[in-house]
Design an enzyme around this catalytic site. Sequence first.
Site, short mmCIF file in Angstrom:
data_model
loop_
_atom_site.label_atom_id
_atom_site.label_comp_id
_atom_site.label_asym_id
_atom_site.label_seq_id
_atom_site.Cartn_x
_atom_site.Cartn_y
_atom_site.Cartn_z
N LEU A 86 1.00 -1.25 0.38
CA LEU A 86 -0.46 -0.14 0.01
C LEU A 86 0.74 1.15 0.16
O LEU A 86 1.63 1.20 1.10
CB LEU A 86 -0.81 -0.41 1.23
CG LEU A 86 -2.01 -1.31 1.76
CD1 LEU A 86 -2.16 -1.12 2.82
CD2 LEU A 86 -3.17 -1.35 0.77
N CYS A 87 1.36 2.11 -0.50
CA CYS A 87 1.37 3.62 -1.00
C CYS A 87 1.03 3.94 0.78
O CYS A 87 -0.04 4.29 0.30
CB CYS A 87 1.13 4.03 -1.89
SG CYS A 87 1.48 5.81 -1.71
N ILE A 88 2.30 4.31 1.01
CA ILE A 88 2.47 4.74 2.86
C ILE A 88 1.42 6.02 2.82
O ILE A 88 0.68 7.01 3.38
CB ILE A 88 3.83 5.13 2.87
CG1 ILE A 88 2.95 4.90 4.63
CG2 ILE A 88 4.35 5.82 2.70
CD1 ILE A 88 3.93 4.95 5.39
#
Lengths: 123, 130
Positions: free
Chosen positions: B77-79
């Site tokens: 997941l893109c932080i």
Amino acid sequence: MNATDGKRTLVLIRHSPYGSSLARASVDVALATAAFEQPVNLLFVGDGVLQLLSGQDCEALGVKNLGRLLSSLPLYDIDHVYVDAEAAARYQLDLDAAPVAALPLDPGAMAELVSTHDHLLGF
Amino acid sequence: MIYALLVMSSPASGQCAMTAARFARGVLARGHSIKRVFFLDAGTGAGSATAVYPQDESARLQPWVDLAEQHGVELSLCIASALKYGMLDEAEATRYDRRRGTIHPAFTLAGLGQLVDAAASVDRMVSFGG
């Protein structure tokens, strides 16, 4: 295939600058790709060409200025930014005043551009 | 062939995110491999361990968990997106003084470098949503 191939990525941007969080995310992806020294070019199409408007003032919106972010592209060694010429004309964009220099392409040239890249990331 | 997937659509809206999960299964069933699935923007909602969907609708989380647990598919997941959508792991929950994490342990938070790394090393990059 391994990580040293230097795959050419084209980031295709369709979102107007302040209508969707993907507008900024797509530019961030391009910047990250360049920061990791992978070849990357940008193509603004449709409503996405509005990201190239000069003098963007988004202070009242309380969000970051996307035009300012685009003006930093040359610092990341992203040399080639392209724009859908028809859409730019439709929105009467003054490309000479755009935050980053962008080369207008007709539909045939856009198709040609896509075909010269290994990956197309469409936003 | 080695694939990577980029998922940008919310699992709560439309079919796109679930199409991505089915595509991933299809890729593996054909004998190809998946380097990574990277979730960006609203796509990060796929990792929610707390979202509740109607019981008579198909599960949104389990298809991804199965891909990770049965096939070792990496789910990132893109932080930057994840934080905005309330998708926190325990470390981020502690950092931002939230009561607890909200993502399923099959997912990890990662920077955009993980997307770049995937694109650099796969044959096909397939995006869903946007």
